[in-house]
Design an enzyme around this catalytic site. Structure first.
Site, PDB file in Angstrom:
ATOM      1  N   ARG A 155       0.832  -1.196   0.000  1.00  0.00           N
ATOM      2  CA  ARG A 155       0.000   0.000   0.000  1.00  0.00           C
ATOM      3  C   ARG A 155       0.869   1.250   0.000  1.00  0.00           C
ATOM      4  NH1 ARG A 155      -4.694   0.547   4.434  1.00  0.00           N
ATOM      5  NH2 ARG A 155      -3.022   0.713   5.967  1.00  0.00           N
ATOM      6  N   ASP A 230      -9.690   5.626  13.685  1.00  0.00           N
ATOM      7  CA  ASP A 230      -8.386   5.095  13.257  1.00  0.00           C
ATOM      8  C   ASP A 230      -8.356   4.801  11.760  1.00  0.00           C
ATOM      9  OD1 ASP A 230     -10.246   3.114  14.471  1.00  0.00           O
ATOM     10  OD2 ASP A 230      -8.873   1.667  13.579  1.00  0.00           O
TER      11      ASP A 230
HETATM   12  P1  AMP Z   1      -8.950  -2.612  10.493  1.00  0.00           P
HETATM   13  O1  AMP Z   1     -10.238  -3.335  10.638  1.00  0.00           O
HETATM   14  O2  AMP Z   1      -8.114  -3.123   9.353  1.00  0.00           O
HETATM   15  O3  AMP Z   1      -9.103  -1.127  10.455  1.00  0.00           O
HETATM   16  O4  AMP Z   1      -8.104  -2.989  11.798  1.00  0.00           O
HETATM   17  C1  AMP Z   1      -8.431  -2.592  13.099  1.00  0.00           C
HETATM   18  C2  AMP Z   1      -7.304  -2.941  14.030  1.00  0.00           C
HETATM   19  O5  AMP Z   1      -7.145  -4.371  14.126  1.00  0.00           O
HETATM   20  C3  AMP Z   1      -5.943  -2.422  13.600  1.00  0.00           C
HETATM   21  O6  AMP Z   1      -5.229  -2.078  14.750  1.00  0.00           O
HETATM   22  C4  AMP Z   1      -5.325  -3.606  12.902  1.00  0.00           C
HETATM   23  O7  AMP Z   1      -3.924  -3.564  12.873  1.00  0.00           O
HETATM   24  C5  AMP Z   1      -5.836  -4.758  13.750  1.00  0.00           C
HETATM   25  N1  AMP Z   1      -5.897  -6.013  12.997  1.00  0.00           N
HETATM   26  C6  AMP Z   1      -6.753  -6.341  12.025  1.00  0.00           C
HETATM   27  N2  AMP Z   1      -6.497  -7.587  11.561  1.00  0.00           N
HETATM   28  C7  AMP Z   1      -5.459  -8.076  12.246  1.00  0.00           C
HETATM   29  C8  AMP Z   1      -4.709  -9.299  12.244  1.00  0.00           C
HETATM   30  N3  AMP Z   1      -5.014 -10.296  11.423  1.00  0.00           N
HETATM   31  N4  AMP Z   1      -3.703  -9.415  13.132  1.00  0.00           N
HETATM   32  C9  AMP Z   1      -3.391  -8.441  13.987  1.00  0.00           C
HETATM   33  N5  AMP Z   1      -4.034  -7.260  14.050  1.00  0.00           N
HETATM   34  C10 AMP Z   1      -5.055  -7.064  13.192  1.00  0.00           C
HETATM   35 MG    MG Z   2      -7.873   0.289  10.101  1.00  0.00          MG
END
Ligand code: AMP
Ligand code: MG
Length: 463
Positions: A155, A230
């Site tokens: 990305r 976030d």
């Molecule tokens: P997102 O839904 O992508 O905005 O992620 C929300 C939070 O969850 C962020 O802090 C991500 O880094 C964490 N996160 C999402 N998927 C994973 C994963 N498979 N392993 C570790 N952290 C995750």
């Molecule tokens: Mg996110």
């Protein structure tokens, strides 16, 4: 800035292979086709070896998720390996980091491909967004509800600084907050250094960027799906394409995400959620604006109160362009609103409606052959619109309103084929939506909603 990031090296995927390559973007970064085809390139972007002088990091951030504060989020599955042309290069789905909590740090391939396709489409429409350089198949499985093939998205972003990064910094100390704000201003809004209160100007600039961005999402029927603080950048780029999708029939209540039970992030709520998020941003900036909290709050509130009027102006400007109007006076605003009412009360496909309108105007099709076929209120509206439209602008609306978008059933089908090792559908989709304004015979299915009614389309947070 070490307080808000941690050094962290990727462990890498040895069996990885490229699935999608963005040669054009690579070229902009000075990566020629020969390098992009090389093993060295694959090793770098699959985290096997680091580029020279790389100082890989994972960033900390906090955030309000569905309205609830979480003080410890951060890049749980993404590592920033460096910058090219002032842009962050991040490997998303690369494995565990200090912020992974209980997660595996990995991504399944489907969401990686969805983010690649949708973010590049947004870029094609000139909507600020992070970009996709490569989609990589790790050739390892990730365990979710079922076993799924894993993927990494390379990305590219102006930066990965989020409102949540500021919420995190505010909780650390005023010193950390100030250094994050100074860094952000220098990186994204250097011209503000000359202003009287650069932190207040910074807040106003982010508000403006967000207001413009969300108006553009609304203009193409885009539902982000997870507008947590976030997932909102201070650069004004769209980020984190999880459960996002495009609306077919115009319905302001449209929501796709499986976890958004109360429609917090529904299409129509996106502007008010933007303000909610900016309020959280304002709260985290309080110590920087004025030494007296009360005065800080007053000044930030004054700026915040301008966000919706400014958003409305952007919104009506976008829709004026879409409808070939140019005056933006009371009558034209009413014409836009009445148009949307017609779409809603007759459940008309949002994207197709603008293309059909243009075809009716140009006498290419008759109303009976259009999406307005059963819309009784359309004839009257058409007369009012026809009376007002700007002949110079109407000619250009087919260059503003896409014919082809990554429609839900089409993207879903393409992802399913890719997961089953057939990339032909996703390549075809990328080709079609890379020229979204030019209608090509044979691609009619890409310009229409699904013929099979499969009920409400549901998307899942991409992990
Ligand atoms: P997102 O839904 O992508 O905005 O992620 C929300 C939070 O969850 C962020 O802090 C991500 O880094 C964490 N996160 C999402 N998927 C994973 C994963 N498979 N392993 C570790 N952290 C995750
Ligand atoms: Mg996110």
């Amino acid at each position: 800035m070490y307080e808000i990031c941690q050094k962290c090296s990727p462990s890498g995927f040895n069996k990885a292979e490229f699935l999608l390559k963005n040669f054009q973007l690579a070229k902009e970064f000075g990566l020629d086709a020969k390098f992009v085809e090389s093993k060295e390139c694959l090793d770098i972007f699959s985290g096997v070896s680091l580029p020279e002088n790389s100082n890989p990091i994972a960033q900390a951030y906090a955030g309000h998720q569905f309205g609830h504060y979480n003080s410890q989020l951060g890049d749980g599955r993404a590592i920033l390996i460096g910058e090219i042309n002032n842009k962050d290069i991040q490997l998303k789905g690369i494995g565990q980091t200090p912020f992974s909590r209980r997660g595996d740090g990995k991504s399944s391939l489907g969401p990686v491909l969805r983010e690649y396709v949708v973010s590049e489409f947004m870029h094609t429409l000139n909507i600020p967004t992070t970009r996709a350089l490569f989609a990589i198949k790790t050739n390892e499985n990730v365990i979710r509800e079922t076993k799924q093939p894993g993927g990494v998205l390379v990305r590219v972003a102006k930066s990965h600084i989020r409102i949540g990064t500021f919420e995190y910094a505010r909780a650390q100390s005023n010193k950390v907050l100030k250094s994050l704000a100074d860094y952000s201003i220098n990186r994204h809004y250097p011209e503000l250094n000359k202003t009287e209160n650069k932190y207040l100007s910074f807040f106003a600039a982010v508000c403006d960027k967000q207001a413009s961005l969300i108006s553009k999402w609304m203009s193409i029927g885009f539902v982000h799906g997870v507008m947590n603080t976030d997932n909102m950048t201070i650069s004004g780029e769209t980020i984190d394409y999880g459960p996002c999708a495009f609306m077919d029939d115009y319905d302001p209540k449209t929501v796709f995400s499986s976890i958004d039970h109360h429609g917090r992030y529904a299409y129509k709520n996106q502007p008010s959620i933007m303000v909610w998020n900016l309020t959280k941003f304002a709260e985290s900036l309080i110590p920087l604006i004025h030494e007296e909290t009360e005065k800080s709050v007053k000044q930030l509130t004054e700026v915040l109160q301008l966000v919706i009027p400014s958003y409305n102006e952007y919104f009506y400007k976008e829709f004026s362009r879409k409808l070939g109007l140019s005056k933006m006076d009371i009558e034209e605003i009413k014409i836009i609103e009445d148009y949307l009412k017609i779409l809603k009360s007759n459940s008309i496909d949002f994207t197709k409606s603008f293309r059909d309108l243009s075809k009716i105007y140009l006498s290419i099709i008759d109303v009976k052959e259009s999406v307005f076929l059963n819309a009784k209120d359309f004839t009257n509206w058409y007369k009012r619109w026809n009376h007002r439209l700007d002949p110079k602008i109407i000619k250009k609306i087919d260059g503003i309103n896409p014919s082809y978008i990554p429609r839900n059933h089409i993207i879903e089908n393409a992802l399913m084929h890719s997961i089953n090792n057939d990339d032909s559908k996703i390549r075809e989709l990328i080709k079609v939506i890379s020229q979204p304004f030019e209608e090509v015979s044979g691609y009619e299915d890409f310009a229409s909603p699904s013929k099979i009614n499969t009920g409400r389309y549901v998307t899942y947070c991409g992990t």
